[in-house]
Scaffold this active site. Structure first.
Site, mmCIF file in Angstrom:
data_model
loop_
_atom_site.group_PDB
_atom_site.id
_atom_site.type_symbol
_atom_site.label_atom_id
_atom_site.label_comp_id
_atom_site.label_asym_id
_atom_site.label_seq_id
_atom_site.Cartn_x
_atom_site.Cartn_y
_atom_site.Cartn_z
ATOM 1 N N ASP A 12 1.270 -29.581 -44.717
ATOM 2 C CA ASP A 12 0.746 -30.865 -44.283
ATOM 3 C C ASP A 12 0.657 -30.805 -42.755
ATOM 4 O O ASP A 12 1.292 -29.953 -42.130
ATOM 5 C CB ASP A 12 1.704 -31.977 -44.734
ATOM 6 C CG ASP A 12 1.351 -33.325 -44.149
ATOM 7 O OD1 ASP A 12 0.182 -33.713 -44.249
ATOM 8 O OD2 ASP A 12 2.251 -33.972 -43.578
ATOM 9 N N ASP B 226 6.025 -33.792 -45.602
ATOM 10 C CA ASP B 226 7.072 -34.743 -45.212
ATOM 11 C C ASP B 226 6.809 -36.168 -45.671
ATOM 12 O O ASP B 226 7.654 -37.037 -45.484
ATOM 13 C CB ASP B 226 7.231 -34.750 -43.678
ATOM 14 C CG ASP B 226 6.071 -35.473 -42.988
ATOM 15 O OD1 ASP B 226 4.914 -35.292 -43.429
ATOM 16 O OD2 ASP B 226 6.335 -36.210 -42.020
ATOM 17 N N ASP C 8 2.486 -36.424 -49.849
ATOM 18 C CA ASP C 8 2.684 -35.006 -50.140
ATOM 19 C C ASP C 8 3.444 -34.787 -51.455
ATOM 20 O O ASP C 8 3.503 -33.653 -51.951
ATOM 21 C CB ASP C 8 3.476 -34.321 -49.012
ATOM 22 C CG ASP C 8 2.762 -34.382 -47.681
ATOM 23 O OD1 ASP C 8 1.542 -34.173 -47.661
ATOM 24 O OD2 ASP C 8 3.423 -34.663 -46.661
#
Length: 635
Positions: free
Chosen positions: A338, A531, A535
């Site tokens: 990410d 995080d 996600d």
């Protein structure tokens, strides 16, 4: 949601056996030690105590799990699929039948003790989605026909219903704004730390947080079809589909045990014919062979290694939810990241600024600081961290969505706002704005009496360890991918700066999960580092999900590894240690099997007995344990 909770309850019931197995084990250990110190004149009592100790210590592992899992796996695979639990039970039984009760009990104690330690190393940590469920909106302010509002359950809402969302409230469901302007924190959906300004006609998502304005919205999706509900569904679905990778030993254990169970009876039957032994001698030799072939050291081959590796990583700030995930991590072929809060610091910083030559820079900075001090926008914090006022001045500030910050000072009006809110801007500023925007930066203009006199660029810059981390994996031939909900321009700017192989931007949470599926199909074993709530589906779907410790509770809950303090250097250290862990496990396996082969040969030649086999077994067990402990100090 009920299905998810029921599933968690069933998992808990099927895997969590409580403290009773360990209690029974220690009762067995105590009985065995008591018997060991009795005099030979109490041989009958000793043997009875050893037998009870074997049953007590091995009841859970040998009987419940050994026989139970053998039956269950045999039905599932539709072929005989035993495990070493059965073999160790038969070896202990054989030793006892030959009058070697202590040796049989010792085998049970060592094997079951190793089993419980392995369970401890694994942690039996399952992915949970409690925090995710808590984030799901439950109530909404429904606008009735008479104009009054009524608090209703979100599940009762229908497409077309109109809702009121107060400042600071959670947006209850997906919809479109009918009136009002506000800024909305959409980090739970797209991971971005900067709230988005919203006005009439803009779409909003359930579970996001409304900012300072009150809005009227119309419901456009049923609760089960919202983006956040899809996140929940994907996490649940991916959990159902998640197949825990078998450990190195588990992969060939059934075949080995089956081979031993076939060979031992053959030895017993053929020995009288081939070696001219009596039936009594043949059965005895078969039982000695059974003890020799028992993978005692093999049972402990992974325990000390995995415990040492997980303990070492814990000291380094990496929490592992199971050694199997570490083993998988060592074998990854691709790793996806990410962007916000993972490869970047998660908050904007001022990267560039420019003021017209005729502007008194010190004075305009004093004004900018005075204006931003009255703002609660995330960009304000970044600007205040960059600029320091030489002279503190007080300005009454108006903060309007879509317009920006406005204030009067010395009979002049100053405004800080996004570029699209200004007209008639000179080419000088337009060119700079375009240049910085293509680098993935957010630009704001500074104007005096609506004439632009300067501009400031901000960006969520890459983590200081991000480049080195990407380089590490690329050198190993591991494919790197950036997956972000941010714009393609911003994603590309960060990805190219870090040298990432593949950049995929403008993705929704369900896209991330699908992309992980594609990566697994294209490259092989795939890890995901993230995080945020958005996600979560990808973290669960990946072969190894890795969460940043400063991220959301949801990401931490559903991941397999957690990097505390968002330190990416821990990611490369984890990979190095996991690779070393696998190497040491293989060393232990080869050594353990070499010991078994040696004992089998000398047993077939009649050169050993139960006592010698047990002593050699335990010596080899100590060797593999100490070999594993080396990982406690590994870098």
């Amino acid at each position: 949601m009920k299905k998810i909770k029921e599933q968690q309850s069933q998992e808990s019931h099927s895997h969590d056996h409580g403290k009773m197995p360990v209690v029974l084990y220690f009762i067995g250990l105590a009985l065995a030690l008591t018997a060991l110190f009795l005099n030979d004149e109490y041989s009958l009592l000793k043997n009875i105590l050893f037998s009870i100790a074997s049953v007590s210590a091995g009841f859970h592992v040998i009987v419940l799990e050994g026989i139970g899992e053998t039956v269950e796996n045999t039905k599932k695979q539709r072929r005989f699929t035993p495990n070493s639990h059965i073999l160790m039970g038969l070896a202990a039984l054989g030793a006892s039948l030959m009058g070697n009760f202590w040796e049989g009990t010792l085998l049970i104690l060592i094997f079951c003790g190793a089993h419980f330690l392995e369970d401890y190393a694994e942690g039996r940590s399952r992915r949970e989605i409690t925090k995710l469920l808590e984030m799901n909106p439950t109530t909404a302010r429904l606008i009735m026909a008479d104009g009054n509002t009524k608090i209703v359950d979100v599940s009762e809402l229908k497409v077309g219903d109109q809702l009121q969302v107060l400042n600071g409230d959670q947006v209850p469901i997906d919809g479109v704004i009918l009136s009002g302007t506000t800024s909305i924190d959409e980090s739970s959906i797209n991971g971005e730390s900067i709230p988005k300004e919203k006005s009439k006609g803009d779409g909003v998502f359930g579970s996001t947080i409304n900012g300072t304005g009150t809005i009227i919205m119309e419901v456009t999706k049923e609760n089960k079809d919202t983006v956040f509900s899809k996140i929940l569904q994907l996490v649940n679905q991916n959990q159902d589909n998640q197949t825990k990778a078998a450990s190195i030993i588990q992969k060939f254990e059934p075949k080995y045990v089956t081979l031993v169970l076939v060979v031992i009876p053959l030895v017993m039957v053929l020995s009288p014919i081939l070696f001219d032994l009596t039936w009594s001698e043949s059965i005895y030799r078969g039982l000695v062979l059974l003890v020799a072939a028992s993978p005692c050291a093999l049972a402990a081959a992974t325990v000390s290694v995995t415990l040492s590796a997980t303990s070492n990583l814990a000291k380094k700030g990496v929490l592992s939810k199971g050694s199997t995930y570490l083993s998988q991590f060592a074998n990854i072929d691709a790793i996806a990241f990410d962007k916000t809060g993972t490869l970047t610091n998660g908050k904007p910083e001022v990267t560039n600024y420019y003021f017209a030559d005729y502007v008194n820079e010190e004075k305009i900075i004093d004004i900018i600081v005075a204006l931003e001090k009255e703002s609660n926008h995330p960009l304000a914090n970044a600007i205040l961290e960059k600029f320091e006022a030489k002279n503190k001045i007080d300005i009454e500030v108006t903060n309007q969505i879509g317009i920006g910050l406005t204030g009067n000072y010395n009979q002049k009006t100053y405004r800080i706002g996004k570029p699209t809110s200004f007209e008639g801007v000179s080419d000088e500023y337009t060119l700079l704005n375009n240049e910085w925007a293509t680098e993935g930066k957010t630009v704001v203009y500074v104007a005096e009496n609506e004439e632009v006199i300067g501009l400031i660029a901000l960006m969520d810059i890459p983590n200081e360890h991000a480049r080195a981390t990407i380089d590490y994996f690329k050198k190993l031939g591991i494919h790197t991918t950036l997956i972000t909900g941010d714009s393609e321009m911003t994603g590309k700017a960060v990805g190219e700066q870090l040298g990432i192989d593949e950049i995929i931007a403008n993705v929704m949470p369900e896209d991330k999960s699908r992309i992980i599926d594609e990566q697994k199909g294209k490259y092989g074993v795939t890890a995901m580092v993230g995080d945020g709530v958005n996600d979560a589906p990808a973290l669960v779907n990946a072969d190894v999900g890795i969460a940043m410790g400063d991220g959301t509770d949801v990401a931490v809950e559903v991941s397999d590894l957690v990097l505390m303090q968002n330190n990416l250097t821990r990611l490369t250290q984890s990979h190095k240690i996991s690779k070393k862990m696998n190497r040491v496990i293989w060393q232990n396996i080869v050594f353990s099997m070499a010991v078994v082969v040696f004992l089998v040969i000398v047993s077939l030649l009649g050169l050993t007995d139960i006592a010698i086999s047990v002593i050699i077994h335990e010596g080899s067990t100590l060797v593999v344990i100490f070999n594993g402990l080396r990982l406690l100090t590994s870098n």
